[in-house]
Motif scaffolding. Structure first.
Motif, PDB file in Angstrom:
ATOM      1  N   TYR A  25      42.228  55.246  49.072  1.00  0.00           N
ATOM      2  CA  TYR A  25      42.540  55.532  47.671  1.00  0.00           C
ATOM      3  C   TYR A  25      42.783  54.223  46.916  1.00  0.00           C
ATOM      4  O   TYR A  25      42.246  54.000  45.834  1.00  0.00           O
ATOM      5  CB  TYR A  25      43.761  56.442  47.625  1.00  0.00           C
ATOM      6  N   GLN A  26      43.567  53.340  47.504  1.00  0.00           N
ATOM      7  CA  GLN A  26      43.853  52.040  46.903  1.00  0.00           C
ATOM      8  C   GLN A  26      42.573  51.226  46.754  1.00  0.00           C
ATOM      9  O   GLN A  26      42.330  50.616  45.708  1.00  0.00           O
ATOM     10  CB  GLN A  26      44.870  51.276  47.759  1.00  0.00           C
ATOM     11  N   THR A  27      41.739  51.229  47.769  1.00  0.00           N
ATOM     12  CA  THR A  27      40.482  50.488  47.729  1.00  0.00           C
ATOM     13  C   THR A  27      39.553  51.049  46.660  1.00  0.00           C
ATOM     14  O   THR A  27      38.925  50.295  45.913  1.00  0.00           O
ATOM     15  CB  THR A  27      39.792  50.527  49.110  1.00  0.00           C
ATOM     16  N   ALA A  28      39.467  52.372  46.569  1.00  0.00           N
ATOM     17  CA  ALA A  28      38.598  52.997  45.565  1.00  0.00           C
ATOM     18  C   ALA A  28      39.078  52.680  44.149  1.00  0.00           C
ATOM     19  O   ALA A  28      38.272  52.286  43.285  1.00  0.00           O
ATOM     20  CB  ALA A  28      38.547  54.507  45.784  1.00  0.00           C
ATOM     21  N   VAL A  29      40.374  52.822  43.905  1.00  0.00           N
ATOM     22  CA  VAL A  29      40.917  52.553  42.570  1.00  0.00           C
ATOM     23  C   VAL A  29      40.747  51.072  42.225  1.00  0.00           C
ATOM     24  O   VAL A  29      40.312  50.720  41.122  1.00  0.00           O
ATOM     25  CB  VAL A  29      42.394  52.990  42.469  1.00  0.00           C
ATOM     26  N   GLY A  30      41.060  50.201  43.175  1.00  0.00           N
ATOM     27  CA  GLY A  30      40.905  48.759  42.935  1.00  0.00           C
ATOM     28  C   GLY A  30      39.463  48.376  42.670  1.00  0.00           C
ATOM     29  O   GLY A  30      39.175  47.577  41.771  1.00  0.00           O
ATOM     30  N   SER A  31      38.539  48.952  43.429  1.00  0.00           N
ATOM     31  CA  SER A  31      37.111  48.656  43.230  1.00  0.00           C
ATOM     32  C   SER A  31      36.634  49.137  41.868  1.00  0.00           C
ATOM     33  O   SER A  31      35.897  48.429  41.177  1.00  0.00           O
ATOM     34  CB  SER A  31      36.272  49.312  44.327  1.00  0.00           C
ATOM     35  N   LEU A  32      37.049  50.344  41.492  1.00  0.00           N
ATOM     36  CA  LEU A  32      36.662  50.874  40.183  1.00  0.00           C
ATOM     37  C   LEU A  32      37.232  50.023  39.047  1.00  0.00           C
ATOM     38  O   LEU A  32      36.539  49.736  38.067  1.00  0.00           O
ATOM     39  CB  LEU A  32      37.111  52.326  40.039  1.00  0.00           C
ATOM     40  N   GLU A  33      38.487  49.615  39.177  1.00  0.00           N
ATOM     41  CA  GLU A  33      39.095  48.774  38.143  1.00  0.00           C
ATOM     42  C   GLU A  33      38.386  47.429  38.049  1.00  0.00           C
ATOM     43  O   GLU A  33      38.102  46.950  36.948  1.00  0.00           O
ATOM     44  CB  GLU A  33      40.586  48.562  38.426  1.00  0.00           C
ATOM     45  N   LEU A  34      38.096  46.835  39.186  1.00  0.00           N
ATOM     46  CA  LEU A  34      37.425  45.529  39.209  1.00  0.00           C
ATOM     47  C   LEU A  34      36.033  45.626  38.595  1.00  0.00           C
ATOM     48  O   LEU A  34      35.671  44.850  37.705  1.00  0.00           O
ATOM     49  CB  LEU A  34      37.349  45.010  40.646  1.00  0.00           C
ATOM     50  N   LEU A  35      35.244  46.577  39.040  1.00  0.00           N
ATOM     51  CA  LEU A  35      33.881  46.737  38.535  1.00  0.00           C
ATOM     52  C   LEU A  35      33.868  47.115  37.054  1.00  0.00           C
ATOM     53  O   LEU A  35      33.121  46.524  36.254  1.00  0.00           O
ATOM     54  CB  LEU A  35      33.141  47.795  39.353  1.00  0.00           C
ATOM     55  N   LEU A  84      41.225  43.402  27.896  1.00  0.00           N
ATOM     56  CA  LEU A  84      41.335  44.574  28.774  1.00  0.00           C
ATOM     57  C   LEU A  84      40.507  44.392  30.034  1.00  0.00           C
ATOM     58  O   LEU A  84      40.967  44.693  31.139  1.00  0.00           O
ATOM     59  CB  LEU A  84      40.896  45.841  28.037  1.00  0.00           C
ATOM     60  N   GLY A  85      39.284  43.909  29.862  1.00  0.00           N
ATOM     61  CA  GLY A  85      38.426  43.691  31.025  1.00  0.00           C
ATOM     62  C   GLY A  85      39.033  42.700  32.003  1.00  0.00           C
ATOM     63  O   GLY A  85      39.069  42.943  33.208  1.00  0.00           O
ATOM     64  N   GLY A  86      39.544  41.594  31.480  1.00  0.00           N
ATOM     65  CA  GLY A  86      40.193  40.600  32.341  1.00  0.00           C
ATOM     66  C   GLY A  86      41.409  41.159  33.050  1.00  0.00           C
ATOM     67  O   GLY A  86      41.629  40.899  34.237  1.00  0.00           O
ATOM     68  N   PHE A  87      42.195  41.940  32.322  1.00  0.00           N
ATOM     69  CA  PHE A  87      43.371  42.563  32.922  1.00  0.00           C
ATOM     70  C   PHE A  87      42.973  43.471  34.087  1.00  0.00           C
ATOM     71  O   PHE A  87      43.562  43.406  35.171  1.00  0.00           O
ATOM     72  CB  PHE A  87      44.138  43.366  31.862  1.00  0.00           C
ATOM     73  N   PHE A  88      41.966  44.329  33.876  1.00  0.00           N
ATOM     74  CA  PHE A  88      41.562  45.255  34.928  1.00  0.00           C
ATOM     75  C   PHE A  88      40.889  44.533  36.101  1.00  0.00           C
ATOM     76  O   PHE A  88      41.010  44.980  37.243  1.00  0.00           O
ATOM     77  CB  PHE A  88      40.690  46.374  34.382  1.00  0.00           C
ATOM     78  N   VAL A  89      40.213  43.430  35.840  1.00  0.00           N
ATOM     79  CA  VAL A  89      39.656  42.638  36.935  1.00  0.00           C
ATOM     80  C   VAL A  89      40.793  42.107  37.810  1.00  0.00           C
ATOM     81  O   VAL A  89      40.747  42.206  39.044  1.00  0.00           O
ATOM     82  CB  VAL A  89      38.781  41.472  36.402  1.00  0.00           C
ATOM     83  N   LEU A  90      41.832  41.573  37.184  1.00  0.00           N
ATOM     84  CA  LEU A  90      42.970  41.039  37.946  1.00  0.00           C
ATOM     85  C   LEU A  90      43.724  42.131  38.701  1.00  0.00           C
ATOM     86  O   LEU A  90      44.074  41.965  39.878  1.00  0.00           O
ATOM     87  CB  LEU A  90      43.931  40.296  37.019  1.00  0.00           C
ATOM     88  N   VAL A  91      43.962  43.255  38.038  1.00  0.00           N
ATOM     89  CA  VAL A  91      44.686  44.355  38.677  1.00  0.00           C
ATOM     90  C   VAL A  91      43.868  44.926  39.834  1.00  0.00           C
ATOM     91  O   VAL A  91      44.402  45.204  40.915  1.00  0.00           O
ATOM     92  CB  VAL A  91      45.044  45.446  37.639  1.00  0.00           C
ATOM     93  N   GLY A  92      42.572  45.092  39.614  1.00  0.00           N
ATOM     94  CA  GLY A  92      41.703  45.599  40.674  1.00  0.00           C
ATOM     95  C   GLY A  92      41.642  44.646  41.856  1.00  0.00           C
ATOM     96  O   GLY A  92      41.718  45.064  43.014  1.00  0.00           O
ATOM     97  N   ALA A  93      41.535  43.356  41.561  1.00  0.00           N
ATOM     98  CA  ALA A  93      41.493  42.359  42.632  1.00  0.00           C
ATOM     99  C   ALA A  93      42.804  42.339  43.416  1.00  0.00           C
ATOM    100  O   ALA A  93      42.797  42.173  44.643  1.00  0.00           O
ATOM    101  CB  ALA A  93      41.191  40.978  42.056  1.00  0.00           C
ATOM    102  N   ALA A  94      43.916  42.528  42.736  1.00  0.00           N
ATOM    103  CA  ALA A  94      45.216  42.558  43.416  1.00  0.00           C
ATOM    104  C   ALA A  94      45.310  43.741  44.370  1.00  0.00           C
ATOM    105  O   ALA A  94      45.948  43.645  45.417  1.00  0.00           O
ATOM    106  CB  ALA A  94      46.348  42.621  42.387  1.00  0.00           C
TER     107      ALA A  94
END
Length: 145
Positions: free
Chosen positions: A61-71, A12-22
């Motif tokens: 909004y995209q940046t905030a969601v992506g940053s939260l997912e990545l972190l 799950l962590g790896g998935f959210f890192v990839l999705v957030g980075a995308a």
């Protein structure tokens, strides 16, 4: 059970890192990045934040969601147990927000399935953590008696 939780946490962590980075970088995939920008214009229009009187800018909004997912994804994999739990709860809230957003856009169930599956796995991880804590608590109670 501990091995299953660890595997689930890493996946799950790896998935959210990839999705957030995308969501944060065009260098990962330019077509995906362009599609994300278009989607977040729609997402911003029906954002759950509007209930609180906030109309988010789509790019912010995209940046905030992506940053939260990545972190949160990074902390889910590498953080200490307390931060792993906090990250898991944050990701659960993000997935609930994603499902609400997709429902507000009247998207089909097939569009919602990835967010629902992620939410189910995050909830399983959370329940597993609660069971481990409950077992530790009951074991320590048994020693006191």
């Amino acid at each position: 059970m501990a091995l299953l939780q660890s595997v689930l946490r890493v996946l799950l962590g790896g998935f959210f890192v990839l999705v957030g980075a995308a969501k944060l970088s065009e260098q990962i995939s330019a077509p995906v990045s362009e599609r994300m920008k278009a989607l977040f214009v729609q997402f911003a229009e029906v954002s759950p934040l509007k209930m609180f009187g906030c109309q988010p800018d789509p790019l912010s909004y995209q940046t905030a969601v992506g940053s939260l997912e990545l972190l949160a994804g990074l902390l889910l994999v590498t953080g200490p147990p307390m931060l792993q739990e906090i990250s898991n709860l944050l990701l659960i809230q993000l997935m609930m927000g994603a499902i609400l957003t997709l429902a507000a856009l009247n998207e089909s169930l097939s569009t919602c399935i990835p967010a629902i599956v992620c939410l189910v796995f995050l909830l399983l991880l959370h329940v597993g953590q609660l069971l481990v804590q409950l077992r530790r608590w009951s074991d320590s109670l048994g020693r006191r008696l």
